[in-house]
Design an enzyme around this catalytic site. Sequence first.
Site, PDB file in Angstrom:
ATOM      1  N   SER A 149     -43.285 -82.611 -26.171  1.00 34.43           N
ATOM      2  CA  SER A 149     -42.262 -81.709 -25.565  1.00 34.43           C
ATOM      3  C   SER A 149     -40.838 -82.422 -25.551  1.00 34.43           C
ATOM      4  CB  SER A 149     -42.682 -81.285 -24.137  1.00 34.43           C
ATOM      5  OG  SER A 149     -43.576 -80.269 -23.941  1.00 34.43           O
TER       6      SER A 149
ATOM      7  N   LYS B  15     -38.455 -80.189 -27.243  1.00 31.65           N
ATOM      8  CA  LYS B  15     -37.953 -78.704 -26.679  1.00 31.65           C
ATOM      9  C   LYS B  15     -36.705 -79.122 -26.461  1.00 31.65           C
ATOM     10  CE  LYS B  15     -42.356 -77.519 -24.625  1.00 31.65           C
ATOM     11  NZ  LYS B  15     -43.297 -77.719 -23.581  1.00 31.65           N
TER      12      LYS B  15
ATOM     13  N   TYR C 160     -44.058 -73.609 -33.003  1.00 29.53           N
ATOM     14  CA  TYR C 160     -44.005 -74.539 -31.649  1.00 29.53           C
ATOM     15  C   TYR C 160     -45.141 -75.770 -31.825  1.00 29.53           C
ATOM     16  CZ  TYR C 160     -45.197 -75.874 -26.945  1.00 29.53           C
ATOM     17  OH  TYR C 160     -45.367 -76.672 -25.883  1.00 29.53           O
TER      18      TYR C 160
ATOM     19  N   TYR D 262     -40.728 -81.955 -16.114  1.00 34.44           N
ATOM     20  CA  TYR D 262     -41.614 -80.866 -15.660  1.00 34.44           C
ATOM     21  C   TYR D 262     -41.222 -80.665 -14.097  1.00 34.44           C
ATOM     22  CZ  TYR D 262     -43.916 -82.456 -19.815  1.00 34.44           C
ATOM     23  OH  TYR D 262     -44.363 -83.011 -21.125  1.00 34.44           O
TER      24      TYR D 262
ATOM     25  N   VAL E 104     -46.253 -84.816 -23.163  1.00 29.69           N
ATOM     26  CA  VAL E 104     -47.440 -85.089 -22.784  1.00 29.69           C
ATOM     27  C   VAL E 104     -47.978 -86.104 -23.511  1.00 29.69           C
ATOM     28  CG1 VAL E 104     -48.074 -82.986 -21.555  1.00 29.69           C
ATOM     29  CG2 VAL E 104     -48.739 -83.340 -23.953  1.00 29.69           C
TER      30      VAL E 104
END
Length: 314
Positions: A68, A71, A192, A244, A262
Amino acid sequence: MKNALPADAAATLDDLFARFQPLREGSLNPATLALGDTGEDHFAIALATADGELLSVGDDAVPFAIQSISKPLLYGLALDHLGRDAVHRRVDVEPTTEAFNSLTELEEDHRPYNPMVNAGAITISALLHHDDPDGASDRMMAMLGDYLGRPARQHPRADDSARGAHRNRAIAHLLRHFDLIGDDIDGALTLYNRQCTVTADTRELALVGATLANGGVQPRTGRRAIAAGNVRDVLTLMFTCGMYDTSGQWAYNVGLPAKSGVGGGIIAVAPGKFGIAVISPPLDDAGNSVRAQRAITAISNALGANPYAARPAR
Ligand code: GLU
């Protein structure tokens, strides 16, 4: 402007590495196991200034999946190529207390909360994919390479991890149901998955942070990775949503924009000053690396990086 680190910065990193190395808490994420990256002992700390000075300690040359951490970078790419309105018509900018891979809020609000959770990030990958089905992946890899300072590479077992991603597939179908993305769900999810399984080592990730600290220009190569005007949006959402469902705790304790993955990596940015990256795969319940959080908090404190904290007089 020179962003020189204090003379004892390298010794500080060495001390913190030694302090946190014995810490054994947390567990590995299934995505990490699917890639075959056990690496429970893998631990490295790196610090890169906005003008390219780089310090590191530990297993700093071992590549791992950025997950992530991609992102905010893909969010920046979407801002650069599609514009703020096109992105935020479909993805909000609100923090969430739901898990990063939750479907609950999407089901209730029919719009992802922010680009840092899976629903928002998959929407952004879909927007980029639908805008340019043949070129989006190359464009993404080029952009990630601009941050890293060398061509971006995929994890050799990237396809294995994609096969298990049923929850992401469910999110993508819900996004399609609410007309937030187009029909080519497989294409969006492939993009993704590719972004999540790009690999980097800790030094390279510190340079990603330094690039954001430096207004979007990679300090070692001089290449621009994101338009200067979009850096602010990326850092703001890292600050409010990057850790998160414990993003509020992080903002409260550390005061720096950050993004975790993660895989066990976290980057944090002191705007105008430096980027920090730490890798340590064991995660807490929210999905954040236990050791990386502790190490970054300590580095930020040692360097007086929290802009909300009173600074000692010099
Ligand atoms: N590939 C992971 C997933 O989509 C990335 C999640 C993360 O790092 O937060 O579940």
